[in-house]
Scaffold this active site. Structure first.
Site, PDB file in Angstrom:
ATOM      1  N   PRO A  64       5.801  -3.028  -1.142  1.00 30.39           N
ATOM      2  CA  PRO A  64       4.486  -2.507  -1.536  1.00 30.39           C
ATOM      3  C   PRO A  64       4.377  -1.039  -1.116  1.00 30.39           C
ATOM      4  O   PRO A  64       4.764  -0.674  -0.007  1.00 30.39           O
ATOM      5  CB  PRO A  64       3.497  -3.391  -0.775  1.00 30.39           C
ATOM      6  CG  PRO A  64       4.281  -4.101   0.263  1.00 30.39           C
ATOM      7  CD  PRO A  64       5.714  -4.082  -0.146  1.00 30.39           C
ATOM      8  N   HIS A  65       3.905  -0.219  -2.041  1.00 31.82           N
ATOM      9  CA  HIS A  65       3.848   1.213  -1.773  1.00 31.82           C
ATOM     10  C   HIS A  65       2.683   1.850  -2.512  1.00 31.82           C
ATOM     11  O   HIS A  65       2.187   1.304  -3.487  1.00 31.82           O
ATOM     12  CB  HIS A  65       5.167   1.878  -2.174  1.00 31.82           C
ATOM     13  CG  HIS A  65       5.518   1.678  -3.618  1.00 31.82           C
ATOM     14  ND1 HIS A  65       6.151   0.534  -4.059  1.00 31.82           N
ATOM     15  CD2 HIS A  65       5.325   2.447  -4.699  1.00 31.82           C
ATOM     16  CE1 HIS A  65       6.331   0.627  -5.371  1.00 31.82           C
ATOM     17  NE2 HIS A  65       5.839   1.775  -5.781  1.00 31.82           N
ATOM     18  N   ALA A  66       2.265   3.001  -2.007  1.00 27.83           N
ATOM     19  CA  ALA A  66       1.163   3.741  -2.625  1.00 27.83           C
ATOM     20  C   ALA A  66       1.166   5.159  -2.087  1.00 27.83           C
ATOM     21  O   ALA A  66       1.891   5.484  -1.138  1.00 27.83           O
ATOM     22  CB  ALA A  66      -0.171   3.060  -2.318  1.00 27.83           C
TER      23      ALA A  66
END
Length: 153
Positions: A64-66
């Site tokens: 998960p990344h942002a």
């Protein structure tokens, strides 16, 4: 050369969760506590990214990344789950290793390079096995930081 992202010892832990949403919440809380980030902002950005498509990478791994404002460089968290959970991964396999990444809003290439480095790390069969078998959070951190430090040299 410096590491592509920062990973603090307190950002690496084993977690007991039972769903994808619980995984994302634990990732959010790890980012908030380890890097003193606003949990609501992190949560919102991770969920926005996840809505575009699952960050379940395959082979039991999710990344998960942002991107968020107010960061000066990419930062990471790592979770090893006690029990694998469904994550809508590309290969439909449940996830038990989770590598979260947050990058500055304008870090286009840096974000992609950090994601690529994490992807390479998690595709390595020996590393995958070592992370799955590590006896403690400290051992998990040591395994990951040794590779990060080696690749930055």
């Amino acid at each position: 050369m410096t590491a592509l992202f920062t990973l603090l010892p307190e950002a690496v832990r084993t977690a007991k969760v039972d769903s994808k949403s619980a995984v994302l919440e634990q990732v959010t809380l790890n980012f908030a506590s380890a890097y003193h980030l606003d949990a609501d902002t992190v949560r919102t950005r991770l969920h926005e990214r996840e809505a575009l498509g699952s960050t379940g990478f395959g082979r039991g791994v999710a990344i998960p990344h942002a991107r968020i404002a107010d960061l000066t460089r990419p930062v990471a968290v790592f979770l090893r789950l006690d029990t694998p959970v469904a994550f809508e991964a590309a290969d439909d396999m449940p996830v038990d290793l989770v590598f979260g990444l947050l990058s500055p809003e304008a870090a286009g290439v840096a974000h992609l390079h950090a994601l690529a480095a994490i992807s390479r790390l998690m595709r390595d069969d020996r590393m995958h096995e070592a992370l799955s078998q590590a006896p403690s959070d400290e051992a998990l951190y040591s395994l990951i930081s040794n590779v990060i430090d080696r690749d930055a040299a």
